[in-house]
Design a protein around this motif. Structure first.
Motif, mmCIF file in Angstrom:
data_model
loop_
_atom_site.group_PDB
_atom_site.id
_atom_site.type_symbol
_atom_site.label_atom_id
_atom_site.label_comp_id
_atom_site.label_asym_id
_atom_site.label_seq_id
_atom_site.Cartn_x
_atom_site.Cartn_y
_atom_site.Cartn_z
ATOM 1 N N TRP A 1 -75.828 -45.960 37.902
ATOM 2 C CA TRP A 1 -76.575 -45.907 39.163
ATOM 3 C C TRP A 1 -76.192 -47.104 40.022
ATOM 4 O O TRP A 1 -75.922 -48.157 39.449
ATOM 5 N N PRO A 2 -76.142 -47.051 41.336
ATOM 6 C CA PRO A 2 -76.387 -45.868 42.159
ATOM 7 C C PRO A 2 -75.217 -44.880 42.111
ATOM 8 O O PRO A 2 -74.096 -45.258 41.760
ATOM 9 N N ALA A 3 -75.513 -43.653 42.491
ATOM 10 C CA ALA A 3 -74.502 -42.603 42.425
ATOM 11 C C ALA A 3 -73.448 -42.796 43.518
ATOM 12 O O ALA A 3 -73.734 -43.346 44.580
ATOM 13 N N TRP A 4 -72.258 -42.372 43.218
ATOM 14 C CA TRP A 4 -71.150 -42.434 44.192
ATOM 15 C C TRP A 4 -70.818 -41.013 44.632
ATOM 16 O O TRP A 4 -70.622 -40.126 43.806
ATOM 17 N N GLN A 5 -70.769 -40.831 45.938
ATOM 18 C CA GLN A 5 -70.442 -39.527 46.501
ATOM 19 C C GLN A 5 -68.937 -39.451 46.639
ATOM 20 O O GLN A 5 -68.369 -39.961 47.609
ATOM 21 N N SER A 6 -68.303 -38.860 45.654
ATOM 22 C CA SER A 6 -66.843 -38.804 45.678
ATOM 23 C C SER A 6 -66.340 -37.805 46.703
ATOM 24 O O SER A 6 -65.387 -38.063 47.426
#
Lengths: 524, 172
Positions: free
Chosen positions: B34-39
């Motif tokens: 976390w935090p999430a990565w927007q690939s």
């Protein structure tokens, strides 16, 4: 740069003082970053070997086996998985803190370049170990890591066929690729271990194990953390679709979002520049160090105390070369000597009481010989005359007492002062008492200065502080650079105590030979 | 050394140090996912064009004299340059050219196949793909052509490949 370094060093010192209270100076994790790094490596290695028992290297079986051990066998293999991941993450944290701290303490330049340079390569091998490990889980994150990594590697143009083609579709990936990844995930950590071993080659008694208490705390908190927040997978990899939003491991995979956002050429150039800059830091600029210690064979019987006390393995015992009836003599490796003077303090010949002939010892610093130190002590004593409770301070150049002050002699390391110098100061009435103000107790700038000084005063390590030295007239203060207030308080209190004492009965004044200035001694 | 092995009287250090260490471990555990990565942006799909294919070699027939000079077992009727020709490839999406490249042969001597791996991110939806390839510079126009109608759903990964044995483009 110097101001920035001092600022960071003081920041570390303040943080370490807080941790001193929580852990105790001997268990202070910031002063044990190297040993903790080793401990975390072994934690990762042992948990990894355990996980390998349950891991299946097949394309479809890899994810299933990880899920099985995470969910069905959470109480042993699941904990091992979490330990494996979190210890790896903490290893990255510990590694960079270690790097920053050694830089801030200016322990990376000059003769210490070797440890720094080898440490730079350790960084990349830690990352490579972590990346290949994430790959093996073969979940959505592994798929993302595999794609981005292979796409980046393909930009090098060294592979006969783009390796990213292995991840075009579910049919294009074979289990043999996984076997290769398992091999890499074992081979790279083994190379890392080799590099870590090389990293500690130029220091004596390298600490590769943290104190047991700290090891217990670290392992206990890792296990507790693994139970509270167990490591999980992010759904099975599916090459027919792409992971859009991912939980990234920001310790080991933080470069991946950058790789996605920046052209590959810039990434490779950045990696190269970062590595070269970091590796070249010891020479930007090079640290100016004093001349290496010099051996005077007429005063050396090859007792090897200096060999045992040297923190940097710069002194070795070699067969006698001058015909004197001793089996050995010592030899200084100038490339490793940092001129800390600890060897001079350990030499039994280093006695300022010498009255027959010039004051020459078995091993001495050309830039700061014992004769000069004695002359400085005598000169500093003059500044104390007439004061009630005269305190002569033998100070470390890296601690709270590094600044010049009346009645203070600043040395590269307090262990440079032979115990007989304290005896000399008190018995020759140069002061009513001696304060030895070294680095913070948790970590000596020259590694063993605090430990050796303590052991000599406790009479557990040669050369001993003689019994006749009144212990109530000797104070040791271990204080880091930001602890000047505590230092002054302790010195003030010591001064008051000494002021209330009667004059030392065993004191007598200096004789003519002892007052001879250093130049005259040297000339002799 | 300064390390004390006696744990008696160290309860405070064990408790305080343990609590602090646990906080650090939990922070590390949290940051490990976390935090999430927007690939890939939402509602986006990925189209990849990747293949390896060898361009032709520049060859000519040996003359009778040349053949006569060779030992009988080495009388190959053609002689070819070691270097292969580059491969020209173009890909259009709904009539818009998104990839147009001359792919050089691989290897130090240029004797290896040409290769390509390109990503094209597209909003999910239907598209018409047109592919053209030329592996022989002496040929006017293209040696292989193909067209596909595709329907990409969000997060879908579709790959366009080339099978040299059949001489046809195909979808993964």
């Amino acid at each position: 740069m110097t101001a920035l370094r001092a600022w960071v060093r003081n920041g570390f010192d303040r943080a370490e003082r807080v941790l001193d209270r929580a852990f105790g100076p001997d268990w202070n994790p910031l002063a044990q970053l190297g040993p903790i790094g080793w401990f975390l490596f072994w934690t990762v290695a042992v948990s990894g070997i355990y996980l390998f028992i349950f891991f299946d290297t097949g394309v479809t079986q890899a994810y299933a086996s990880i899920e099985w051990l995470t969910k069905d066998h959470w109480w042993h293999a699941g904990i091992a998985r979490s330990l494996h991941r979190y210890a790896s993450d903490l290893m990255v944290v510990v590694m960079f803190l270690h790097l920053a701290r050694e830089w801030a303490m200016d322990r990376y330049r000059g003769k210490r370049w070797f440890s720094w340079l080898t440490g730079v390569f350790v960084i990349w091998f830690v990352y490579l170990s972590g990346i290949t490990g994430y790959w093996l889980v073969w979940d959505r994150l592994a798929q993302y890591v595999a794609m981005i990594t292979t796409e980046l590697l393909d930009t090098l143009g060294i592979f006969a066929e783009p390796i990213a083609r292995n991840f075009l579709s579910p049919q294009s990936l074979s289990s043999r690729f996984f076997t290769l990844m398992v091999f890499l995930h074992i081979a790279i950590p083994l190379l890392l271990l080799l590099l870590m071993w090389i990293h500690i080659q130029r220091i004596t008694e390298a600490r590769t194990k943290p104190p047991r208490g700290l090891a217990a705390i670290t392992l206990g908190s890792l296990v507790a953390g693994s139970l509270i927040l167990p490591a999980t997978s992010q759904g099975p990899a599916d090459l027919a679709s792409l992971p859009q939003s991912l939980g990234i491991d920001w310790f080991l995979l933080s470069l991946y979002p950058v790789i996605e956002s920046v052209p590959a050429g810039a990434i490779w150039a950045g990696v190269l520049v970062f590595t070269l800059l970091l590796a070249g830091l010891p020479w930007l600029p090079r640290r100016r160090e004093g001349a290496a210690a010099e051996v005077f064979l007429d005063h050396c019987n090859g007792c090897s105390r200096c060999v045992a006390d040297c923190p940097y393995a710069a002194i070795t015992l070699v067969p006698r070369s001058d015909g004197l009836p001793f089996t050995h003599e010592v030899e200084v490796n100038a490339d490793r000597c940092v001129s800390c003077g600890i060897c001079m303090g350990s030499c039994p010949s280093s006695t300022p009481f010498r009255r027959s002939g010039p004051l020459i010892t078995g091993i001495d610093l050309p830039d700061r010989p014992l004769a000069e130190v004695r002359a400085e002590v005598i000169e500093a004593a003059a500044a104390l005359e007439g004061m009630p409770g005269r305190v002569m301070t033998l100070a470390c150049a890296h601690g709270a007492a590094a600044e010049a002050a009346p009645g203070r002699v600043v040395l590269p390391c307090v262990a440079m002062a032979p115990p007989s110098l304290i005896d000399f100061i008190i018995s020759r009435d140069l002061a009513d008492g001696v304060a030895v103000a070294g680095c913070a107790e948790r970590d000596c700038f020259n590694r063993f200065g605090v430990a050796w000084t303590r052991a000599r005063f406790e009479r557990s390590r040669d050369p001993y502080l003689r019994q006749r030295v009144p212990r109530e007239r000797v104070l040791t203060v271990w204080a880091g650079p930001t602890e000047t207030v505590r230092l002054q308080k302790e010195l003030g209190s010591f001064t008051s105590r000494l002021g209330a004492m009667p004059a030392f009965a065993g004191a007598r004044s200096l004789d003519a030979e002892e007052t001879a200035p250093a130049e005259t001694e040297a000339a002799k | 050394m300064t390390a004390r092995t006696d744990w008696r009287g160290r309860g405070r250090h064990l408790a305080l140090g343990g609590a602090l260490s646990l906080v650090v471990v939990l922070a590390a555990a949290a940051l490990s996912a976390w935090p999430a990565w927007q690939s890939l942006p939402p509602d986006t799909a990925l189209l990849r064009l990747s293949f390896t294919h060898s361009g032709v070699r520049n060859c000519r027939d040996r003359t009778e004299e040349e053949l006569a000079k060779l030992p009988p077992n080495m009388r190959n009727s053609q002689i070819c340059d070691r270097r292969r020709a580059p491969v020209r490839v173009e890909m259009d999406v709904d009539g818009q050219t998104v990839i147009a490249a001359d792919l050089p042969p691989s290897g130090l001597a240029g004797s290896g196949p040409s290769r390509i791996y390109r990503r094209v991110e597209l909003p999910a939806g239907s598209y018409h793909l047109t592919l053209r390839m030329r592996d022989d510079p002496s040929v006017a126009g293209f040696t292989q052509e193909a067209a596909f109608d595709i329907d990409l759903s969000p997060a879908e990964s579709l790959a366009v490949d080339f099978d040299a044995t059949t001489g046809r483009f195909f979808l993964h």
